[in-house]
Design a protein around this motif. Structure first.
Motif: not given
Length: 248
Positions: A1-4, A27-28, A48, A73
């Motif tokens: 998970m790299k997105k905000k 975004y996630n 996403t 997370e």
């Protein structure tokens, strides 16, 4: 998970659904709603990572349980969009239904408070975040037959202003979004499924669409970190105020 991570209430239809679609590239998404089938369908169509949460914002224990049950997370929520809301009836206050009054206050005001009270402490601890509350032109003006709805949306505007001041020391942005006439399920809910009456609300002019509001929300959240669009009112061209329309 790299997105905000963005947390959206009322994500199964209207502005909430369109906002999820607009934010998916960036975004996630934690998608919240009361209708499981719609929630699952939306989660499966977005490109996403998503985490559906099935709850009613009016139920405090369920709100707290669902949010606290998020995997670690998913708990670092960067953006909260308090979108869940409704209008019930179009009556004079002294003739209105108490059940309608309760539904509007419980969802528009108390629901927003329940979700915010649960999520905001996590933002305060991290000293970062952005809260966007969906109010209405009815949060700026009052019109006859809509007094309780207007009161509930004025409360949203007041809560946005209060949160902005209180959370300023914690590096948290707070924005208030006030749409005018938007062609969603809003009028169908207000008129309790009377689709003929609901459709007449948007006759004779072109209203806003959910995507119009979603695009503006996306613009707001993608501004540089030092920029906060704190309050914005969006009307269709044909709307001059809460009750004035240039209809053909």
């Amino acid at each position: 998970m790299k997105k905000k991570i963005a947390f959206i209430t009322g994500a199964t239809s209207g502005i909430g659904k369109a906002t999820a679609e607009a934010l998916a590239p960036h975004y996630n998404l934690i998608l919240c709603g009361r209708r499981e089938e719609r929630l699952t369908e939306l989660a499966n169509t977005l490109d996403t990572d998503t985490y559906p949460l099935l709850f009613d914002v009016r139920e405090l224990e369920k709100v707290e349980q669902c949010i606290h049950s998020l995997p670690e997370e998913w708990k670092a929520i960067d953006l909260l969009i308090n979108n869940a809301g409704n209008a019930h009836g179009l009556d004079l206050i002294h003739q209105g239904s108490i059940l309608d009054f309760d539904a509007m206050i419980d969802i528009n005001v108390k629901g927003l408070l329940y979700v915010s009270r649960t999520i905001v402490p996590m933002m305060v601890e991290r000293k970062t975040g952005h809260i966007i509350n969906i109010s209405s032109i009815a949060g700026k003006e009052v019109y006859p037959n809509g007094g309780v709805y207007c009161a509930s949306k004025h409360a949203v505007t007041a809560l946005s202003d209060g949160l902005r001041m209180e959370l300023n020391p914690f590096n948290i942005k707070v924005s208030n979004v006030c749409p005018g006439a938007v062609d969603t399920e809003f009028s169908a809910v207000r008129f309790k499924g009377d689709m003929e009456r609901a459709s007449k609300v948007y006759e004779g002019y072109e209203p806003l669409y959910a995507k119009d509001i979603a695009d503006i929300i996306a613009f707001m959240v993608l501004r540089p970190e030092h920029v906060n669009i704190s309050d914005i009112t969006i009307l269709p061209k044909a709307q001059g105020s809460a009750t004035i329309f240039n209809k053909k």
